[in-house]
Enzyme design. Structure first.
Site, short mmCIF file in Angstrom:
data_model
loop_
_atom_site.label_atom_id
_atom_site.label_comp_id
_atom_site.label_asym_id
_atom_site.label_seq_id
_atom_site.Cartn_x
_atom_site.Cartn_y
_atom_site.Cartn_z
CB CYS A 2 -11.40 -16.96 -4.45
SG CYS A 2 -11.42 -16.76 -2.67
NE ARG A 27 -11.25 -13.46 -9.30
CZ ARG A 27 -12.03 -12.40 -9.26
NH1 ARG A 27 -11.81 -11.39 -10.06
NH2 ARG A 27 -13.03 -12.34 -8.42
CD1 TRP A 75 -8.25 -11.86 -0.35
CD2 TRP A 75 -6.16 -12.41 -0.91
NE1 TRP A 75 -7.42 -10.92 0.19
CE2 TRP A 75 -6.13 -11.23 -0.13
CE3 TRP A 75 -4.96 -12.95 -1.35
CZ2 TRP A 75 -4.94 -10.58 0.19
CZ3 TRP A 75 -3.78 -12.29 -1.03
CH2 TRP A 75 -3.78 -11.13 -0.28
CG ASN A 101 -14.94 -14.86 -5.42
OD1 ASN A 101 -14.43 -14.37 -4.41
ND2 ASN A 101 -15.10 -14.18 -6.53
N GLY A 102 -16.49 -15.28 -2.28
CA GLY A 102 -17.45 -14.36 -1.65
C GLY A 102 -17.52 -14.60 -0.15
CD GLU A 486 -2.60 7.31 0.63
OE1 GLU A 486 -1.70 7.47 1.47
OE2 GLU A 486 -2.63 6.33 -0.14
CE LYS A 490 -0.81 6.26 -2.44
NZ LYS A 490 -0.81 4.94 -1.89
CD GLU A 493 3.50 5.18 -2.45
OE1 GLU A 493 2.31 5.52 -2.54
OE2 GLU A 493 3.87 4.16 -1.86
CG HIS A 509 3.25 28.57 11.12
ND1 HIS A 509 3.31 29.66 11.96
CD2 HIS A 509 1.96 28.20 11.10
CE1 HIS A 509 2.11 29.92 12.46
NE2 HIS A 509 1.26 29.04 11.94
CE LYS A 608 0.16 -4.31 -2.15
NZ LYS A 608 -0.35 -2.94 -2.39
C1 F6R Z 1 2.00 3.28 -0.09
C2 F6R Z 1 2.28 2.01 0.53
C3 F6R Z 1 3.13 1.97 1.75
C4 F6R Z 1 2.49 1.05 2.79
C5 F6R Z 1 3.43 0.84 3.98
C6 F6R Z 1 2.77 -0.01 5.04
O1 F6R Z 1 1.29 3.15 -1.28
O2 F6R Z 1 1.81 0.99 0.07
O3 F6R Z 1 3.33 3.23 2.27
O4 F6R Z 1 1.30 1.62 3.19
O5 F6R Z 1 4.61 0.22 3.55
O6 F6R Z 1 2.42 -1.25 4.54
P1 F6R Z 1 1.41 -2.16 5.29
O7 F6R Z 1 0.07 -1.51 5.25
O8 F6R Z 1 1.43 -3.46 4.56
O9 F6R Z 1 1.90 -2.29 6.70
#
Ligand code: F6R
Length: 613
Positions: A2, A27, A75, A101-102, A486, A490, A493, A509, A608
């Site tokens: 927070c 935050r 948060w 915060n915590g 993963e 990254k 993306e 294969h 996001k």
């Molecule tokens: C990758 C990324 C996306 C999310 C996906 C699911 O960096 O952020 O692949 O992982 O859109 O999002 P959540 O976890 O919010 O359901």
């Protein structure tokens, strides 16, 4: 995580607090509030669910007037994000006012004790108990003077366990605001006839460039013209302020060039927060799981998208290995339109950092209709996935501002594996030795991740080599395959460089047809039962003259014979590879993205939270 601001001085405090909170909104932003001590000695509180702008609009320039006050942007970790749970919180007299915060780990027991002594609570937060504790301690000390107030805060702090930064003031004590810190950030801004508390430097810069770090276990009393630091036992501490040279923008990013890098480097602290109070040498403590009837469970389905799906793949390996329960991991957009065998004997584990992903929510509804029990893992308190889930485990890593998942992913993997460990211990599936070793591994995890961040310079120079290529392959086996998936995501993306991840044994294969000197291969070749197989696959790749970058375990120097470059990560059990291999891979993708001129915090076409199908 927070944002906290406290002020004592000569300026009208409302605008000071609102401006400071604006600088700290990164935050947390699910509610915001301020408290002002008026010149008549009253505490006036204004707080509102939602972003800070909601509160600012409502105040419309008429914040309560005074020169002593505090502000908070939240948060949530305990209690839904709403008006009542928004900070500041007070005791029932409304005189002691607190922001925090915590996480107070022993808040449930403290709350029960306080209730038996007649205290009444307004909110579901852990924070509110602290106002009541201070009020009790203050009342024990006779007159309501500054010295007694500081003593009361110190005494109350000795009763709480966990992580905190607190700021406290009392309507009866003018010209005094007290802060304390233990594992959560809090700094002091030292001004001319004014002093401030803040969670982070950006909130200070409007007023002063002289800052002072508070250490864990210290209590700081600010008046308009003095800063006094004490230990919890009341010993005085002397410390000189330092000069801040950052501008506001770089200060918000903690001096990092992007939120993406900041969040990569935050991972040790984020993991410590996620695990705090949930694991120790005695066992795993996840009271959230009490709501699930494990006797009924015959299978688990894990449903998620993107990075969260990758975390689910790690969870499957841990659950099947430790608990011996059958697990399916499904991409949410597929699961909902397939014919999943889901019923009352199924535990549906939904992983979504945002808690708002439309496909994952659709699976949640479908499985609930069929009688499945549901466990959600999310970073956002009060998000849609939390409504109606039988159990919710919060990641507790604070907001992730970079669009691309970093710290939420590593926390997802850690907490899912912790669930697997909890379940295995519950079912008596671990020997005492296995249990002891695995518990101690989780306790070391933040330090292990810290060590992996040392690969930054190497990632930077390898990125120069990768940048020129048109595509990259990643491979691994078992937990290493999860890291490969993963890592490839990254790279795609943030740098838009084409990348594919394969289970190492699958390469022959088909995909091997693609390999030539133009396609570098990143091999997750960490210590495991299948390492010799991975090494054979690396040899197959090199025979096609594709350059190989290996992620290997410290001490396994022989890997260097089979790779062009090797990044070493600390030796740890295999199940931690999806976490430990990631920081180097995240950094690699960052430096490739920088070389290709990409916006890593907001990559094109990404959002996001994906609230459409
Ligand atoms: C990758 C990324 C996306 C999310 C996906 C699911 O960096 O952020 O692949 O992982 O859109 O999002 P959540 O976890 O919010 O359901």
């Amino acid at each position: 995580m927070c944002g906290i601001v406290g002020y004592v001085g000569y300026k009208e405090v409302g605008p000071v607090l609102l401006d400071g909170l604006k600088r700290l909104e990164y935050r947390g932003y699910d509610s915001a509030g301020i408290a002002v001590r008026t010149s008549e000695g009253k505490i006036e509180i204004r707080k509102r669910e939602g972003k800070l702008s909601q509160l600012t609009n409502e105040l419309n320039g008429s914040a309560p007037r005074g020169t002593l006050g505090m502000g908070h942007t939240r948060w949530a970790t305990h209690g839904a994000p709403n008006d009542v749970n928004a900070h500041p919180h007070t005791d029932e007299s409304g005189r002691v006012v607190v922001i925090h915060n915590g996480i107070i780990e022993n808040y449930a027991e403290l709350r029960e004790e306080l209730k038996t002594r007649g205290h009444v609570f307004q909110s579901q937060t852990d924070t509110e108990i602290f106002a009541h504790l201070v009020e009790e301690e203050f009342a024990k000390r006779g007159n309501a003077g500054a010295v007694n107030f500081i003593d009361a805060v110190r005494a109350a702090l000795k009763l709480v366990r966990g992580a905190y930064s607190f700021v406290v003031m009392d309507a009866r004590v003018p010209d005094l605001i007290i802060g304390a810190r233990h594992f959560s950030p809090l700094i002091v801004g030292v001004g001319e006839n004014e002093n401030l508390f803040a969670s982070d430097i950006p909130a200070l810069l409007e007023h002063t460039r002289k800052a002072l770090i508070i250490q864990d276990g210290e209590v700081v009393a600010l008046t308009h013209d003095a800063v006094r630091i004490f230990t919890l036992d009341g010993e005085s501490v002397e410390r000189e302020p330092f000069e801040v040279t950052w501008d506001v923008t770089s200060a918000e990013k903690g001096g990092y060039p992007t939120f993406f890098t900041k969040e990569i480097f935050e991972q040790p602290a984020a993991l410590a927060n996620a695990l705090r109070g949930r694991v120790d040498t005695d066992g795993v403590h996840l009271p959230e799981l009490d709501a699930i009837d494990f006797e009924r469970i015959e299978r688990a389905h894990i449903v998620a998208c993107g990075t969260s799906y990758h975390a689910g793949l790690a969870a499957k390996l841990a659950l099947e290995q430790w608990v011996r329960v059958p697990v399916n991991v499904e991409i949410a957009s597929e699961y909902r339109y397939a014919s999943p065998v889901v019923d009352g004997k199924t535990l549906l584990i939904l992983i979504t950092q945002s808690g708002e992903t439309a496909d994952t929510l659709a699976c949640f509804r479908l499985a609930k209709e069929r009688g499945a029990q549901t466990l959600a893992l999310t970073n956002v308190v009060g998000s849609s996935i939390t409504r109606g889930a039988d159990a919710v485990i919060y990641l507790r890593v604070g907001p992730e501002i970079g669009v691309v998942a970093t710290k939420t992913y590593t926390a997802q993997v850690a907490l899912l594996e912790l669930v697997a460990l909890w379940w295995a211990i519950r079912n008596g599936r671990m020997t005492n030795d296995e249990r002891r070793i695995t518990l101690s591994t989780f306790l070391r995890l933040p330090d292990l991740v810290e060590a992996t961040l040392g690969a930054e310079q190497q990632a930077k120079s390898l990125a120069e080599k990768l940048t020129a290529h048109r595509s990259a392959f990643f491979f691994g086996r078992g937990f290493g395959y999860v890291a490969a998936l993963e890592g490839a995501l990254k790279l795609k993306e943030v740098s838009y460089l084409h990348a594919e991840a394969y289970a190492a044994g699958e390469l022959k294969h088909g995909p091997i047809a693609m390999l030539d000197p133009e396609i570098p291969v990143i091999a997750i070749a960490t210590r495991s039962a299948t390492l010799d197989k991975v090494v054979s696959n690396m040899q197959e790749v090199r025979a096609r003259r594709a350059p190989v970058i290996a992620i290997a375990t410290e001490g396994d120097t022989f890997i260097a014979q089979h790779a062009d470059d090797v990044i070493y990560i600390p030796s740890a059990p295999e199940h931690l590879v999806p976490i430990l291999a990631l920081a180097p891979l995240q950094l690699l993708s960052y430096y490739v993205a920088v070389a290709r001129g990409c916006d890593v915090d907001q990559p094109r076409n990404l959002a996001k939270s994906v609230t459409v199908e």
